[in-house]
Design a protein around this motif. Structure first.
Motif, PDB file in Angstrom:
ATOM      1  N   VAL A   1      23.007  18.948 -11.090  1.00 45.13           N
ATOM      2  CA  VAL A   1      22.093  18.601 -10.004  1.00 45.13           C
ATOM      3  C   VAL A   1      20.843  17.994 -10.629  1.00 45.13           C
ATOM      4  O   VAL A   1      20.196  18.627 -11.467  1.00 45.13           O
ATOM      5  CB  VAL A   1      21.694  19.848  -9.178  1.00 45.13           C
ATOM      6  CG1 VAL A   1      20.752  19.451  -8.034  1.00 45.13           C
ATOM      7  CG2 VAL A   1      22.917  20.563  -8.642  1.00 45.13           C
TER       8      VAL A   1
ATOM      9  N   HIS B   1      17.415  17.506 -10.178  1.00 48.51           N
ATOM     10  CA  HIS B   1      16.538  18.278  -9.286  1.00 48.51           C
ATOM     11  C   HIS B   1      15.082  17.879  -9.486  1.00 48.51           C
ATOM     12  O   HIS B   1      14.523  18.025 -10.569  1.00 48.51           O
ATOM     13  CB  HIS B   1      16.722  19.766  -9.594  1.00 48.51           C
ATOM     14  CG  HIS B   1      15.799  20.666  -8.840  1.00 48.51           C
ATOM     15  ND1 HIS B   1      15.831  20.787  -7.473  1.00 48.51           N
ATOM     16  CD2 HIS B   1      14.809  21.498  -9.277  1.00 48.51           C
ATOM     17  CE1 HIS B   1      14.904  21.664  -7.084  1.00 48.51           C
ATOM     18  NE2 HIS B   1      14.268  22.110  -8.164  1.00 48.51           N
TER      19      HIS B   1
ATOM     20  N   SER C   1      16.277  18.629  -3.035  1.00 48.08           N
ATOM     21  CA  SER C   1      17.386  19.057  -3.898  1.00 48.08           C
ATOM     22  C   SER C   1      17.474  20.581  -3.967  1.00 48.08           C
ATOM     23  O   SER C   1      18.502  21.126  -4.359  1.00 48.08           O
ATOM     24  CB  SER C   1      17.296  18.441  -5.294  1.00 48.08           C
ATOM     25  OG  SER C   1      16.026  18.594  -5.836  1.00 48.08           O
TER      26      SER C   1
ATOM     27  N   ILE D   1      20.507  21.722  -2.281  1.00 51.30           N
ATOM     28  CA  ILE D   1      21.797  21.604  -2.974  1.00 51.30           C
ATOM     29  C   ILE D   1      21.986  22.791  -3.922  1.00 51.30           C
ATOM     30  O   ILE D   1      23.082  23.340  -4.036  1.00 51.30           O
ATOM     31  CB  ILE D   1      21.872  20.251  -3.745  1.00 51.30           C
ATOM     32  CG1 ILE D   1      21.633  19.094  -2.765  1.00 51.30           C
ATOM     33  CG2 ILE D   1      23.207  20.108  -4.470  1.00 51.30           C
ATOM     34  CD1 ILE D   1      22.551  19.059  -1.545  1.00 51.30           C
TER      35      ILE D   1
ATOM     36  N   SER E   1      15.847  12.145  -5.198  1.00 53.43           N
ATOM     37  CA  SER E   1      16.556  13.400  -5.393  1.00 53.43           C
ATOM     38  C   SER E   1      16.816  14.002  -4.010  1.00 53.43           C
ATOM     39  O   SER E   1      15.962  13.880  -3.128  1.00 53.43           O
ATOM     40  CB  SER E   1      15.672  14.319  -6.232  1.00 53.43           C
ATOM     41  OG  SER E   1      16.253  15.577  -6.373  1.00 53.43           O
ATOM     42  N   PRO E   2      17.952  14.630  -3.755  1.00 54.17           N
ATOM     43  CA  PRO E   2      18.951  15.012  -4.746  1.00 54.17           C
ATOM     44  C   PRO E   2      19.957  13.910  -5.091  1.00 54.17           C
ATOM     45  O   PRO E   2      20.256  13.064  -4.270  1.00 54.17           O
ATOM     46  CB  PRO E   2      19.688  16.154  -4.038  1.00 54.17           C
ATOM     47  CG  PRO E   2      19.615  15.801  -2.583  1.00 54.17           C
ATOM     48  CD  PRO E   2      18.269  15.171  -2.407  1.00 54.17           C
TER      49      PRO E   2
ATOM     50  N   SER F   1      21.499  13.891   0.575  1.00 54.56           N
ATOM     51  CA  SER F   1      21.806  15.312   0.809  1.00 54.56           C
ATOM     52  C   SER F   1      23.063  15.547   1.652  1.00 54.56           C
ATOM     53  O   SER F   1      23.910  16.366   1.303  1.00 54.56           O
ATOM     54  CB  SER F   1      20.656  16.011   1.531  1.00 54.56           C
ATOM     55  OG  SER F   1      19.440  15.666   0.983  1.00 54.56           O
TER      56      SER F   1
END
Ligand SMILES: N[C@@H](CCC(=O)N[C@@H](CS)C(=O)NCC(=O)O)C(=O)O
Length: 222
Positions: free
Chosen positions: A4, A6, A12, A15, A53-54, A66
């Motif tokens: 990930v 991040h 993020s 996630i 991000s993510p 996302s």
């Protein structure tokens, strides 16, 4: 291994939380926002051209956005967990809220953030009153009523069922956490909306949410 990408204080976090709910192993590559502009550092562009991000990578597969990441992870690793059965009304609501969170709920919240900044940012003295007046007009005339309409809608949804898709917690609740946390932090989501504040309390108490915070680092929206 799932990685990930991040960004601190960002979407993020959702996630990380999803991966904790699914009990999957993952690595985190951390990026810090520029403290002045709040933008992501340029290294993120090397992962995905938008530099936001993510983003996750899973072997050679890179997934951004996302909602798409959530669909990918739940579809590939969920084994039926965190998503209602296809063809059910719950599944349709699940799909709706996966898209709604970023497609409809976030735009007015983002406008609020931008016009709050216009109102408070330093500007030459002759521009300042004009900039402030425009910001106030947009916020009062458009942004605040739009946010109110969304919050009323969402409060009504949670008055009908415990979670956004139905009786069971799902990844749609994870996707919906960010706009609601943002609204609680800066856009008037308070005790007038008992179902929504209750939702935030319930998600914040989930062990997987707490674990994701520990791994992700400080998060101001929570
Ligand atoms: N709709 C996208 C939004 C992505 C996004 O804007 N991410 C923010 C973090 S919350 C970001 O990377 N901001 C830093 C930047 O734009 O440079 C998603 O849900 O993935």
């Amino acid at each position: 291994m799932i990685v990930v990408h991040h960004l601190n204080n960002s979407r993020s976090q959702r996630i990380l939380w999803l991966l904790e709910e699914l009990g999957l192993a993952y690595d985190i590559k951390k990026y810090q926002r520029d403290p002045k502009t709040m933008l992501a550092p340029p290294e993120l562009v090397a992962v995905h051209p938008l530099g936001k991000s993510p983003v996750i990578s899973d072997g050679d597969t890179v997934v951004a956005e996302s909602g798409a990441i959530i669909e990918y992870l739940v579809g590939r690793y969920g084994d039926g967990r965190l998503s209602p059965a296809p063809g059910t009304p719950e599944r349709l609501r699940y799909t709706y809220f996966l898209h709604y969170a970023e497609g409809s709920a976030m735009p007015p919240l983002l406008l609020k953030l931008v016009f709050d900044r216009v109102e408070t940012s330093p500007a030459p003295f002759f521009v300042r009153p004009i900039a402030r007046a425009i910001a106030r007009k947009v916020k009062d005339g458009f942004v605040r009523p739009q946010i109110r309409r969304h919050l009323d809608f969402l409060e009504g949804e949670l008055a009908r069922r415990d979670w956004f898709a139905g009786a069971d917690f799902s990844a749609a609740d994870i996707q919906m956490s960010f706009p609601l946390e943002a609204a609680a932090a800066r856009a008037g989501l308070d005790a007038q909306f008992p179902k929504l504040t209750g939702f935030l309390e319930r998600i914040h108490a989930r062990p997987a949410y707490r674990r994701a915070l520990e791994r992700g680092g400080p998060y101001d929206y929570a």
